[in-house]
Motif scaffolding. Structure first.
Motif, PDB file in Angstrom:
ATOM      1  N   SER A  74      92.460  63.246 -78.916  1.00 20.52           N
ATOM      2  CA  SER A  74      91.464  63.808 -79.815  1.00 20.52           C
ATOM      3  C   SER A  74      90.487  64.628 -78.977  1.00 20.52           C
ATOM      4  O   SER A  74      90.373  64.442 -77.775  1.00 20.52           O
ATOM      5  N   GLU A  97      85.940  50.912 -88.514  1.00 22.23           N
ATOM      6  CA  GLU A  97      86.979  51.791 -87.957  1.00 22.23           C
ATOM      7  C   GLU A  97      88.231  50.981 -87.647  1.00 22.23           C
ATOM      8  O   GLU A  97      88.165  49.768 -87.458  1.00 22.23           O
ATOM      9  N   ASP A  98      89.363  51.658 -87.625  1.00 24.89           N
ATOM     10  CA  ASP A  98      90.606  50.955 -87.309  1.00 24.89           C
ATOM     11  C   ASP A  98      90.761  50.706 -85.809  1.00 24.89           C
ATOM     12  O   ASP A  98      91.051  49.599 -85.383  1.00 24.89           O
ATOM     13  N   ILE A  99      90.548  51.779 -85.027  1.00 25.79           N
ATOM     14  CA  ILE A  99      90.764  51.637 -83.583  1.00 25.79           C
ATOM     15  C   ILE A  99      89.872  52.611 -82.833  1.00 25.79           C
ATOM     16  O   ILE A  99      89.641  53.726 -83.295  1.00 25.79           O
ATOM     17  N   ASP A 101      89.726  54.512 -79.349  1.00 23.32           N
ATOM     18  CA  ASP A 101      90.624  54.885 -78.274  1.00 23.32           C
ATOM     19  C   ASP A 101      89.781  55.585 -77.194  1.00 23.32           C
ATOM     20  O   ASP A 101      89.099  54.925 -76.427  1.00 23.32           O
ATOM     21  N   SER A 102      89.759  56.902 -77.176  1.00 22.47           N
ATOM     22  CA  SER A 102      88.917  57.606 -76.202  1.00 22.47           C
ATOM     23  C   SER A 102      87.440  57.447 -76.562  1.00 22.47           C
ATOM     24  O   SER A 102      86.568  57.547 -75.701  1.00 22.47           O
ATOM     25  N   GLY A 103      87.171  57.229 -77.840  1.00 23.86           N
ATOM     26  CA  GLY A 103      85.778  57.128 -78.308  1.00 23.86           C
ATOM     27  C   GLY A 103      85.195  58.466 -78.699  1.00 23.86           C
ATOM     28  O   GLY A 103      84.049  58.540 -79.138  1.00 23.86           O
ATOM     29  N   ARG A 104      85.977  59.537 -78.568  1.00 19.37           N
ATOM     30  CA  ARG A 104      85.452  60.885 -78.848  1.00 19.37           C
ATOM     31  C   ARG A 104      85.057  61.042 -80.314  1.00 19.37           C
ATOM     32  O   ARG A 104      83.993  61.565 -80.617  1.00 19.37           O
ATOM     33  N   THR A 105      85.925  60.585 -81.205  1.00 19.39           N
ATOM     34  CA  THR A 105      85.647  60.722 -82.638  1.00 19.39           C
ATOM     35  C   THR A 105      84.354  59.988 -83.004  1.00 19.39           C
ATOM     36  O   THR A 105      83.465  60.548 -83.646  1.00 19.39           O
ATOM     37  N   LYS A 129      90.776  49.842 -77.556  1.00 15.90           N
ATOM     38  CA  LYS A 129      91.610  50.107 -76.367  1.00 15.90           C
ATOM     39  C   LYS A 129      90.674  50.553 -75.254  1.00 15.90           C
ATOM     40  O   LYS A 129      90.585  51.751 -74.970  1.00 15.90           O
ATOM     41  N   GLU A 150      98.876  50.872 -75.664  1.00 12.98           N
ATOM     42  CA  GLU A 150     100.171  51.105 -76.301  1.00 12.98           C
ATOM     43  C   GLU A 150      99.882  51.662 -77.680  1.00 12.98           C
ATOM     44  O   GLU A 150      98.823  51.383 -78.244  1.00 12.98           O
ATOM     45  N   PHE A 151     100.786  52.414 -78.233  1.00 11.98           N
ATOM     46  CA  PHE A 151     100.558  52.990 -79.561  1.00 11.98           C
ATOM     47  C   PHE A 151     100.858  51.941 -80.627  1.00 11.98           C
ATOM     48  O   PHE A 151     101.965  51.430 -80.718  1.00 11.98           O
ATOM     49  N   VAL A 152      99.843  51.589 -81.394  1.00 14.20           N
ATOM     50  CA  VAL A 152      99.997  50.529 -82.379  1.00 14.20           C
ATOM     51  C   VAL A 152      99.995  51.075 -83.810  1.00 14.20           C
ATOM     52  O   VAL A 152      99.390  52.112 -84.084  1.00 14.20           O
ATOM     53  N   LEU A 157      96.828  51.526 -89.562  1.00 19.54           N
ATOM     54  CA  LEU A 157      97.152  52.484 -88.493  1.00 19.54           C
ATOM     55  C   LEU A 157      98.530  53.102 -88.721  1.00 19.54           C
ATOM     56  O   LEU A 157      99.484  52.404 -89.059  1.00 19.54           O
ATOM     57  N   ASP A 158      98.601  54.399 -88.481  1.00 20.23           N
ATOM     58  CA  ASP A 158      99.844  55.105 -88.778  1.00 20.23           C
ATOM     59  C   ASP A 158     100.487  55.733 -87.556  1.00 20.23           C
ATOM     60  O   ASP A 158      99.844  55.942 -86.526  1.00 20.23           O
TER      61      ASP A 158
END
Ligand code: IMP
Ligand code: MG
Length: 174
Positions: A74, A97-99, A101-105, A129, A150-152, A157-158
């Motif tokens: 992202s 939020e669901d997840i 990740d980078s935290g950018r969003t 993560k 890992e991609f969950v 989550l999709d």
């Protein structure tokens, strides 16, 4: 073609943990009415399960943001696809939020919401993560589970819009 999915967190495990987190949230917001903001689409399953188990009154709103960027990374720029219906000024906002990740969003979204002058903003996520975090300033107040890099999928989550409806959290096996 269907991918093979390995169960990472079973439906029972998720249920049990959501109950624990809901108890904590209810305790922390005693005497208040948190305004739950669900980040669509991924946050919707978690939001419902969490909200049902809260013992404090709540209000809810929904926001759909998409981050510019290609592939699985992202970018810092967030486009508001669907904005909130109501103002958040003076409210105790709890982002669901669901997840992370980078935290950018989230970093960008929190900045947008701060400008609208809520009384407080806290962040509640189903999954985190931390290994992937780029935006270190994103502080998570409530995390159900920390997951490896890992991609969950599942529980909202999709992968390419698929698997959101799985009642558990899984990893796609290559
Ligand atoms: P961030 O801006 O990098 O933190 O991106 C967070 C968003 O990316 C989440 O809200 C998800 O929509 C998506 N995402 C990140 N990791 C995963 C994953 O493992 N599975 C599914 N979606 C993911
Ligand atoms: Mg998301």
């Amino acid at each position: 073609m269907a991918e093979k999915i390995r169960v990472l967190l079973s439906e029972q495990e998720v249920e049990k943990r959501v109950l624990e987190v809901a108890a904590q949230v209810s305790q922390d917001y005693q005497g208040k009415m948190p305004h739950l903001i669900c980040i669509l689409k991924g946050g919707v399953f978690f939001m419902c399960e969490l909200a049902k188990r809260l013992t404090v009154p709540v209000s809810m709103d929904f926001m759909y943001v998409s981050s510019y960027g290609s592939g699985t990374e992202s970018s810092g720029e967030v486009k508001i696809v669907k904005d909130l219906d109501e103002p958040v000024e003076g409210r105790d906002v709890l982002i669901v939020e669901d997840i992370i990740d980078s935290g950018r969003t989230l970093s960008h979204l929190i900045r947008i919401l701060q400008e609208r002058k809520p009384a407080s903003i806290r962040l509640c996520t189903l999954l985190d993560k931390p290994e992937r975090r780029v935006k270190k300033e994103v502080m998570v107040d409530y995390t159900c589970f920390t997951v490896p890099d890992e991609f969950v999928v599942g529980y909202g989550l999709d992968y390419d819009q698929k698997y959101r409806n799985l009642p558990y959290i899984g990893v796609i096996e290559q």
